[in-house]
Design an enzyme around this catalytic site. Sequence first.
Site, PDB file in Angstrom:
ATOM      1  N   HIS A  36      12.930  -0.229  -0.241  1.00 26.43           N
ATOM      2  CA  HIS A  36      11.645   0.313  -0.651  1.00 26.43           C
ATOM      3  C   HIS A  36      11.245   1.571   0.125  1.00 26.43           C
ATOM      4  O   HIS A  36      11.022   1.517   1.337  1.00 26.43           O
ATOM      5  CB  HIS A  36      10.575  -0.771  -0.479  1.00 26.43           C
ATOM      6  CG  HIS A  36       9.223  -0.386  -0.986  1.00 26.43           C
ATOM      7  ND1 HIS A  36       8.336   0.366  -0.262  1.00 26.43           N
ATOM      8  CD2 HIS A  36       8.616  -0.647  -2.179  1.00 26.43           C
ATOM      9  CE1 HIS A  36       7.235   0.549  -0.963  1.00 26.43           C
ATOM     10  NE2 HIS A  36       7.374  -0.057  -2.125  1.00 26.43           N
ATOM     11  N   ASP A  37      11.209   2.702  -0.577  1.00 23.04           N
ATOM     12  CA  ASP A  37      10.621   3.955  -0.073  1.00 23.04           C
ATOM     13  C   ASP A  37      11.203   4.464   1.240  1.00 23.04           C
ATOM     14  O   ASP A  37      10.491   5.089   2.041  1.00 23.04           O
ATOM     15  CB  ASP A  37       9.104   3.797   0.097  1.00 23.04           C
ATOM     16  CG  ASP A  37       8.365   3.754  -1.232  1.00 23.04           C
ATOM     17  OD1 ASP A  37       9.024   3.714  -2.282  1.00 23.04           O
ATOM     18  OD2 ASP A  37       7.120   3.760  -1.217  1.00 23.04           O
ATOM     19  N   LYS A 123       9.130   6.098  -8.073  1.00 20.17           N
ATOM     20  CA  LYS A 123       8.028   5.268  -7.563  1.00 20.17           C
ATOM     21  C   LYS A 123       6.714   6.003  -7.815  1.00 20.17           C
ATOM     22  O   LYS A 123       6.531   7.139  -7.378  1.00 20.17           O
ATOM     23  CB  LYS A 123       8.240   5.031  -6.061  1.00 20.17           C
ATOM     24  CG  LYS A 123       7.179   4.143  -5.436  1.00 20.17           C
ATOM     25  CD  LYS A 123       7.464   2.677  -5.711  1.00 20.17           C
ATOM     26  CE  LYS A 123       6.456   1.770  -5.037  1.00 20.17           C
ATOM     27  NZ  LYS A 123       6.199   2.090  -3.644  1.00 20.17           N
TER      28      LYS A 123
END
Length: 305
Positions: A36-37, A123
């Site tokens: 994630h990110d 995202k």
Amino acid sequence: MTIPALPTYTMPAAEAFPANKVSWAFEPQKAAFLIHDMQEYFVSFYERDSALMQTLLSNLVALKAFCKANGIPVIYTAQPKEQNMADRALLNDMWGPGLNKSPELQQVVAALAPEAGDTVLDKWRYSAFQRSPLEHMLKELGRDQLLIGGIYGHIGCLMTAVDAFMRDIKPFMIGDAIADFSLEEHDMALKYVAGRAGMVVSTAALIGTAQQANPPHSEWPEVLTRSGLLARIARLVEEEEDEFDPEENLIDYGLDSVQIMSLITEWRKHGVVMNFVQLAETPTFNHWWGLLEQALDNVNKEVQG
């Protein structure tokens, strides 16, 4: 309005994780791994060489290698480097222009760079499910468990876990493979998931569930023997073995953090868990081999017992 410079803190150990309300069994054949990110932009707010960041990267690299070895799909979220005002909407009010100010930092950090077969999703909001095909992808793959690691714990990682739960996808937040704005917010994210939306697990426990048997010491692969490891490190630092000093600082020899994490990842494939911070504290070959010998003995005792 923007993300502040983030303080370092000690990554929580598994013993400090909150108790899970549910007891779902991790099933590799039903799982996918979400990184994630982990873009340069978001990582840049931390001290890159801090123990927190090195532990985070080490654990994420190990988890990715584990997933690759066990047929678990690896999925990334990454914000686009160009986002118009309408796309960002309320994010502008909360965080300002974000990546629009630093488009050169859009790529995922090198140690975790996506590879062939990995999926990278744009995202747009805190949850990775918003405005993305993630739910459809998981259903198409027959996956109803989602491993979550990355940053930031109490924002995108937490919201993704909650969103997964509401879509009947079991989230497993990897408590020592996320980082946050602070230890308090990190702990809050773990407590919420454990009590309301999923399970909190450690990197070692997750990898260990699929590695129930290990060979005896005499059959360890080359990289887990003294002579084999010495030869490997000598090659990495471009030094002749007979001129290599096992008491010298390996960082001074030229060994870098990416190479160290690659070794840690390879060891973990064989069930031997080593921590980056342990190695970095005394970076000499003899010290590392002492730590490895102890870890190998512990694994053999577990297998025999």
